[in-house]
Design a protein around this motif. Structure first.
Motif, PDB file in Angstrom:
ATOM      1  N   LYS A 159       0.903  -1.357   0.037  1.00 18.44           N
ATOM      2  CA  LYS A 159      -0.050   0.101   0.148  1.00 18.44           C
ATOM      3  C   LYS A 159       0.836   1.113  -0.156  1.00 18.44           C
ATOM      4  CE  LYS A 159      -0.549  -0.092   5.073  1.00 18.44           C
ATOM      5  NZ  LYS A 159      -1.730   0.109   6.205  1.00 18.44           N
ATOM      6  N   ARG A 160       2.133   1.232   0.446  1.00 17.17           N
ATOM      7  CA  ARG A 160       2.833   2.421   0.196  1.00 17.17           C
ATOM      8  C   ARG A 160       3.212   3.090  -0.895  1.00 17.17           C
ATOM      9  NH1 ARG A 160       8.402   3.847   0.668  1.00 17.17           N
ATOM     10  NH2 ARG A 160       8.537   6.060   1.592  1.00 17.17           N
ATOM     11  N   ILE A 161       3.283   1.788  -1.793  1.00 16.09           N
ATOM     12  CA  ILE A 161       3.292   2.229  -3.242  1.00 16.09           C
ATOM     13  C   ILE A 161       2.038   2.208  -4.182  1.00 16.09           C
ATOM     14  CG2 ILE A 161       4.063   1.577  -5.593  1.00 16.09           C
ATOM     15  CD1 ILE A 161       6.640   0.682  -3.975  1.00 16.09           C
ATOM     16  N   HIS A 162       0.993   1.364  -3.854  1.00 17.06           N
ATOM     17  CA  HIS A 162      -0.271   1.451  -3.982  1.00 17.06           C
ATOM     18  C   HIS A 162      -1.078   2.584  -3.997  1.00 17.06           C
ATOM     19  CE1 HIS A 162      -0.117  -3.479  -4.175  1.00 17.06           C
ATOM     20  NE2 HIS A 162       0.484  -2.853  -4.976  1.00 17.06           N
ATOM     21  N   MET A 163      -0.956   3.012  -2.993  1.00 10.82           N
ATOM     22  CA  MET A 163      -1.805   4.180  -2.684  1.00 10.82           C
ATOM     23  C   MET A 163      -1.575   5.459  -3.394  1.00 10.82           C
ATOM     24  SD  MET A 163      -3.088   5.797   1.108  1.00 10.82           S
ATOM     25  CE  MET A 163      -1.173   6.134   1.886  1.00 10.82           C
ATOM     26  N   PRO A 164      -0.373   5.850  -3.474  1.00 12.25           N
ATOM     27  CA  PRO A 164       0.000   6.824  -4.643  1.00 12.25           C
ATOM     28  C   PRO A 164      -0.165   6.700  -5.927  1.00 12.25           C
ATOM     29  CG  PRO A 164       1.876   6.251  -3.657  1.00 12.25           C
ATOM     30  CD  PRO A 164       0.840   5.568  -2.870  1.00 12.25           C
ATOM     31  N   LEU A 165       0.068   5.325  -6.483  1.00 15.83           N
ATOM     32  CA  LEU A 165      -0.402   4.768  -7.755  1.00 15.83           C
ATOM     33  C   LEU A 165      -1.740   4.935  -7.967  1.00 15.83           C
ATOM     34  CD1 LEU A 165       0.992   3.258  -9.978  1.00 15.83           C
ATOM     35  CD2 LEU A 165       0.386   1.185  -8.878  1.00 15.83           C
ATOM     36  N   LEU A 166      -2.704   4.621  -7.147  1.00 16.61           N
ATOM     37  CA  LEU A 166      -4.101   4.769  -7.417  1.00 16.61           C
ATOM     38  C   LEU A 166      -4.430   6.373  -7.677  1.00 16.61           C
ATOM     39  CD1 LEU A 166      -7.066   3.858  -7.279  1.00 16.61           C
ATOM     40  CD2 LEU A 166      -6.907   4.524  -4.811  1.00 16.61           C
ATOM     41  N   ILE A 167      -3.822   7.130  -6.760  1.00 17.93           N
ATOM     42  CA  ILE A 167      -4.271   8.677  -7.073  1.00 17.93           C
ATOM     43  C   ILE A 167      -3.456   9.167  -8.334  1.00 17.93           C
ATOM     44  CG2 ILE A 167      -3.830  10.734  -5.765  1.00 17.93           C
ATOM     45  CD1 ILE A 167      -5.326   8.743  -4.298  1.00 17.93           C
ATOM     46  N   ALA A 168      -2.241   8.591  -8.845  1.00 22.79           N
ATOM     47  CA  ALA A 168      -1.785   8.940 -10.006  1.00 22.79           C
ATOM     48  C   ALA A 168      -2.761   8.631 -11.279  1.00 22.79           C
ATOM     49  CB  ALA A 168      -0.283   8.374  -9.958  1.00 22.79           C
ATOM     50  N   PHE A 169      -3.163   7.384 -11.187  1.00 23.78           N
ATOM     51  CA  PHE A 169      -4.073   6.992 -12.130  1.00 23.78           C
ATOM     52  C   PHE A 169      -5.478   7.866 -12.325  1.00 23.78           C
ATOM     53  CE2 PHE A 169      -1.899   2.940 -12.969  1.00 23.78           C
ATOM     54  CZ  PHE A 169      -1.849   2.711 -14.069  1.00 23.78           C
ATOM     55  N   LEU A 170      -5.975   8.187 -11.146  1.00 24.36           N
ATOM     56  CA  LEU A 170      -7.081   8.981 -10.955  1.00 24.36           C
ATOM     57  C   LEU A 170      -7.082  10.189 -11.607  1.00 24.36           C
ATOM     58  CD1 LEU A 170      -8.513   7.947  -7.365  1.00 24.36           C
ATOM     59  CD2 LEU A 170      -9.602   7.405  -9.683  1.00 24.36           C
ATOM     60  N   SER A 171      -5.620  10.827 -11.103  1.00 26.26           N
ATOM     61  CA  SER A 171      -5.573  12.379 -11.609  1.00 26.26           C
ATOM     62  C   SER A 171      -4.655  12.639 -12.834  1.00 26.26           C
ATOM     63  CB  SER A 171      -4.629  12.935 -10.578  1.00 26.26           C
ATOM     64  OG  SER A 171      -3.317  12.314 -10.249  1.00 26.26           O
ATOM     65  N   HIS A 172      -4.522  11.407 -13.526  1.00 28.07           N
ATOM     66  CA  HIS A 172      -3.922  11.460 -14.911  1.00 28.07           C
ATOM     67  C   HIS A 172      -5.073  11.940 -16.041  1.00 28.07           C
ATOM     68  CE1 HIS A 172      -1.666  10.458 -18.617  1.00 28.07           C
ATOM     69  NE2 HIS A 172      -0.555  10.292 -17.599  1.00 28.07           N
ATOM     70  N   LYS A 173      -4.705  13.168 -16.596  1.00 30.07           N
ATOM     71  CA  LYS A 173      -5.605  13.847 -17.368  1.00 30.07           C
ATOM     72  C   LYS A 173      -5.817  13.034 -18.850  1.00 30.07           C
ATOM     73  CE  LYS A 173      -4.955  18.355 -15.465  1.00 30.07           C
ATOM     74  NZ  LYS A 173      -4.075  19.544 -15.773  1.00 30.07           N
ATOM     75  N   GLU A 174      -5.129  12.227 -19.226  1.00 34.22           N
ATOM     76  CA  GLU A 174      -5.259  11.442 -20.508  1.00 34.22           C
ATOM     77  C   GLU A 174      -5.818  10.133 -20.158  1.00 34.22           C
ATOM     78  OE1 GLU A 174      -1.712  11.041 -23.124  1.00 34.22           O
ATOM     79  OE2 GLU A 174      -1.003  12.577 -21.842  1.00 34.22           O
ATOM     80  N   ILE A 175      -6.398   9.581 -19.013  1.00 36.41           N
ATOM     81  CA  ILE A 175      -6.771   8.353 -18.723  1.00 36.41           C
ATOM     82  C   ILE A 175      -7.854   8.690 -18.100  1.00 36.41           C
ATOM     83  CG2 ILE A 175      -6.376   6.314 -17.413  1.00 36.41           C
ATOM     84  CD1 ILE A 175      -3.323   6.811 -17.411  1.00 36.41           C
ATOM     85  N   ALA A 176      -8.386   9.355 -16.997  1.00 35.46           N
ATOM     86  CA  ALA A 176      -9.725   9.617 -16.443  1.00 35.46           C
ATOM     87  C   ALA A 176     -10.431   8.389 -16.095  1.00 35.46           C
ATOM     88  CB  ALA A 176     -10.500  10.690 -17.372  1.00 35.46           C
ATOM     89  N   PRO A 177      -9.751   7.507 -15.441  1.00 33.05           N
ATOM     90  CA  PRO A 177     -10.397   6.104 -15.412  1.00 33.05           C
ATOM     91  C   PRO A 177     -11.592   6.143 -14.232  1.00 33.05           C
ATOM     92  CG  PRO A 177      -8.490   6.014 -14.160  1.00 33.05           C
ATOM     93  CD  PRO A 177      -8.515   7.484 -14.566  1.00 33.05           C
ATOM     94  N   ASN A 178     -12.147   4.843 -13.936  1.00 31.53           N
ATOM     95  CA  ASN A 178     -12.983   4.580 -13.051  1.00 31.53           C
ATOM     96  C   ASN A 178     -12.209   3.948 -11.971  1.00 31.53           C
ATOM     97  OD1 ASN A 178     -15.878   4.872 -14.109  1.00 31.53           O
ATOM     98  ND2 ASN A 178     -15.710   3.477 -15.243  1.00 31.53           N
ATOM     99  N   VAL A 179     -12.711   4.230 -10.663  1.00 34.57           N
ATOM    100  CA  VAL A 179     -11.922   3.599  -9.595  1.00 34.57           C
ATOM    101  C   VAL A 179     -11.714   2.080  -9.711  1.00 34.57           C
ATOM    102  CG1 VAL A 179     -11.915   3.184  -7.045  1.00 34.57           C
ATOM    103  CG2 VAL A 179     -12.613   5.552  -7.976  1.00 34.57           C
TER     104      VAL A 179
END
Length: 689
Positions: A380-400
């Motif tokens: 989770k120390r890497i997974h937590m920011p990884l999730l946030i990075a995907f969510l905030s990526h403007k070219e991806i805009a994915p579902n959780v």
């Protein structure tokens, strides 16, 4: 002709055995949910025909994506039936509906969703004749669905806080208004959403890199560990003991004799640390020299020490050039990691099982347990920011869910175009389309690095090798360490569904300590579901066509995208709670406008910005209110023409007028507004230019 023998009848003899076996079937009353965890449902034995109901429950859950949600909805009903000592049927479902209706903590739609699951389950039980067919009670009525809001829309509910953080950015908002032809409220929305996403993405990428650097640090240490060291470190059970060092009088005397014999030089020339050790035990220099002289004549305490020294020991002591405590090997983070790897490999148990004193030492050096766990097997120390990075990526805009459960080891494939890759996040509904992204993108580069680390780690154990044989391995693998939850060695599972929401709020809270602009997101309880509407609305505000937004969101139908964006616009731009903030923005722009024109010989044609709102509202008349409506509607109608014909006048005049009319109209009560709308139809305005 052969005569047939007469058939002899005799009683059937049954061979008796010493042991008799029960005819009852033995099986495990457990349900495996989507993350691999098990839920104990042994209390269902108390139900009438409980075994058949349990078997049908397992069959029913097979078709469900979110098994845990469906399971607990059904269990609540079944346990209610057990509590009233009745059977599973339409009658008890009706009783359960009444019970559910009295629960005030749940919204109407939540009750309807839960009860709908129970109805579906009972229909299945009836279809296979586990229970009698009967008319089931009707479901609760659904209310209007609450749509997911964007950042700005949520934050407008905390009006004062939003005003405070955006007050210094008046010029930036004005600049966006001119750049994209937006009114000031749209520009504020655009600025806030854009800036927040940039900050969140930048910080999350930095956190991912920090976590991956820890993994690289550990790997470098392990790669430099020899087999002899591994065998030595495997035996360590007490970390504190092996690094404790005690200097003795016997060793000090042996060092002096090995270097100088019976004739000692002056104290300053002795091996550093020897005299300090002897002096701390009451041995002064004169006494030491005397004892050595006596030892030469085979007398005294030192003689006993010297006579027992072997030639090999004397050679060893001769090699000592510094006997101070600081010169001896100390504890190190590197040795700690070598010990952990030697004993456990990459799959570390809980810190309480590590060698005594090791966890405390690492913690004192900035390596808490969470950081160490993740450095050995990323969690989770890497997974937590990884999730946030995907969510905030403007070219991806994915579902959780697309990120959390359907981003696999093979989700990133090299594209035919050089330097690009295709990111494919599997969707449960519709077709998944690969998103082209540069391989140099920090998020993609970090994700590929993480996948490589996982593959290397998993090849080192049986469970991992079996996992790699499967097609869809999520990059969000969680190594279970708590004993009561572990079902096998190296137990790897997915996270629980509620984890994503908790991670988003925790990350935003941490980031807001350094970035005050994010504080409204924290107080507004922004979750992962609010990122996607924000991306859609931001793209729209920046002039993106529906085709672009449709592609970004991965929708198959244009109508879906249109409804999605229109809902976001309505929630974000027509929120009635942002009135005071609109005033603040306009006043800020007015100040900037006047400041920029100091020294200019020309006077601004428009005096509207310099008139106090309260004064204008106090002097309003029905005719003036109708004029506000008429001008507002006319500007909106001719917006595209005005922007095209004279962009400068639009940005410096009409955009500001439109924003002011929005503020003034929003202050009208419903009755005055209706009257003003009727009167506005009678007003004939000149052509705007």
């Amino acid at each position: 002709m052969t005569k047939l023998k007469k058939l002899a009848r005799s009683p059937l003899k049954i061979k008796k055995t010493d042991k008799t076996k029960s005819a009852n079937r033995v099986f495990e009353w457990m349900v495996v949910v989507e993350n691999g965890g098990k839920v104990d449902v042994s209390d269902l034995k108390k139900l009438h025909d409980g075994e058949n109901i349990f078997n049908e429950l397992l069959f029913f859950l097979k078709a469900q994506r979110k098994k845990r949600v469906y399971l607990y909805c059904i269990l609540r009903y079944l346990r209610f039936v057990i509590s009233i000592n009745k059977k599973v049927n339409a009658t008890t479902l009706k009783l359960y509906k009444a019970e559910l209706d009295h629960v005030t903590s749940k919204e109407a739609n939540s009750k309807a969703q839960e009860f709908s699951i129970c109805i579906s389950f009972l229909k299945q039980l009836m279809s296979v004749e586990v229970i009698l067919r009967d008319r089931l009670p009707e479901n609760f009525k659904y209310t209007a669905k609450k749509h997911k809001e964007s950042f700005y829309s949520l934050c407008c509910k905390n009006e004062n806080e939003l005003k405070e953080v955006l007050a210094p950015f008046g010029e930036d908002i004005s600049s966006l208004s001119k750049k994209y032809g937006l009114d000031l409220i749209e520009a504020a929305n655009c600025f806030y959403s854009d800036r927040c996403l940039d900050i969140i993405h930048k910080k999350s990428i930095a956190d991912i890199k920090s976590g991956l650097n820890d993994v690289e640090f550990v790997d470098n240490i392990i790669s430099g560990t020899s087999m002899s060291e591994i065998e030595k470190f495997k035996k360590i059970s007490n970390f504190s003991e092996i690094y404790s060092f005690k200097r003795t009088v016997e060793e000090a005397v042996a060092i002096l004799y090995s270097h100088y014999g019976y004739s000692l030089p002056r104290v300053d020339d002795w091996i550093p640390g020897v005299y300090d050790a002897l002096k701390s035990r009451g041995w002064k220099s004169d006494k030491i020299k005397k004892e050595l002289k006596d030892a030469k004549t085979k007398k005294g305490e030192f003689y006993t020490i010297i006579k027992n020294l072997s030639d090999r020991e004397i050679e060893t002591y001769k090699k000592i050039k510094d006997w101070r405590i600081k010169s001896f090997k100390k504890k190190s983070v590197e040795d700690c990691f070598k010990i952990l790897y030697s004993k456990y490999g990459y799959f570390l148990p809980l810190a309480s099982k590590w060698p005594f004193g090791l966890a405390d030492y690492l913690k004192s050096r900035g390596w808490n347990c969470t950081r160490v766990y993740s450095a050995f097997f990323p969690d989770k120390r890497i997974h937590m920011p990884l999730l946030i990075a995907f969510l905030s990526h403007k070219e991806i805009a994915p579902n959780v869910d697309s990120i959390f459960y359907h981003t696999y080891f093979n989700s990133i494939q090299k594209d035919s175009e050089r330097g690009y890759c295709l990111l494919n996040m599997n969707k449960m509904r519709g077709n998944s389309v690969g998103i082209p992204i540069k391989l140099s993108d920090p998020l993609i580069a970090s994700t590929l690095k993480l996948i490589k680390i996982y593959q290397e780690r998993l090849m080192g154990c049986d469970v991992g090798r079996d996992l790699l044989k499967k097609n869809n391995n999520s990059i969000f693998l969680n190594l279970m360490r708590i004993k009561k939850y572990i079902k096998q060695e190296n137990d790897l599972r997915l996270y629980d569904p509620g984890t994503a929401s908790d991670w988003v709020r925790r990350s935003l809270s941490n980031y807001s300590n350094e970035e005050p602009l994010l504080k409204p997101l924290v107080t507004s309880l922004v979750s992962g579901e609010n990122f996607r509407p924000t991306h859609a609305l931001l793209t729209k505000l920046k002039g993106g066509e529906f085709a672009k937004i449709k592609k970004l969101l991965g929708h198959s139908k244009t109508s879906t995208t249109k409804n999605y964006v229109e809902r976001s616009e309505t929630l974000g731009l027509l929120n009635k709670k942002n009135i005071e903030f609109q005033k603040l923005l306009l006043n800020e722009i007015a100040v900037n406008t006047r400041a920029n024109k100091i020294g200019s010989t020309s006077k601004p044609k428009d005096k509207l910005l310099q008139i106090d709102y309260e004064q204008r509202l106090a002097l309003k008349t029905p005719e003036l209110e109708a004029e506000w409506i008429a001008y507002h509607d006319s500007i909106l109608k001719d917006k595209n023409r005005l922007m095209f014909e004279n962009p400068y006048r639009w940005n410096n005049y009409w955009a500001l007028r439109l924003a002011e009319y929005q503020v003034l109209i929003s202050q009208l009560d419903s009755k005055s507004l209706q009257v003003a709308k009727q009167n506005a139809k009678k007003i004939d305005l000149p052509i705007l230019n």
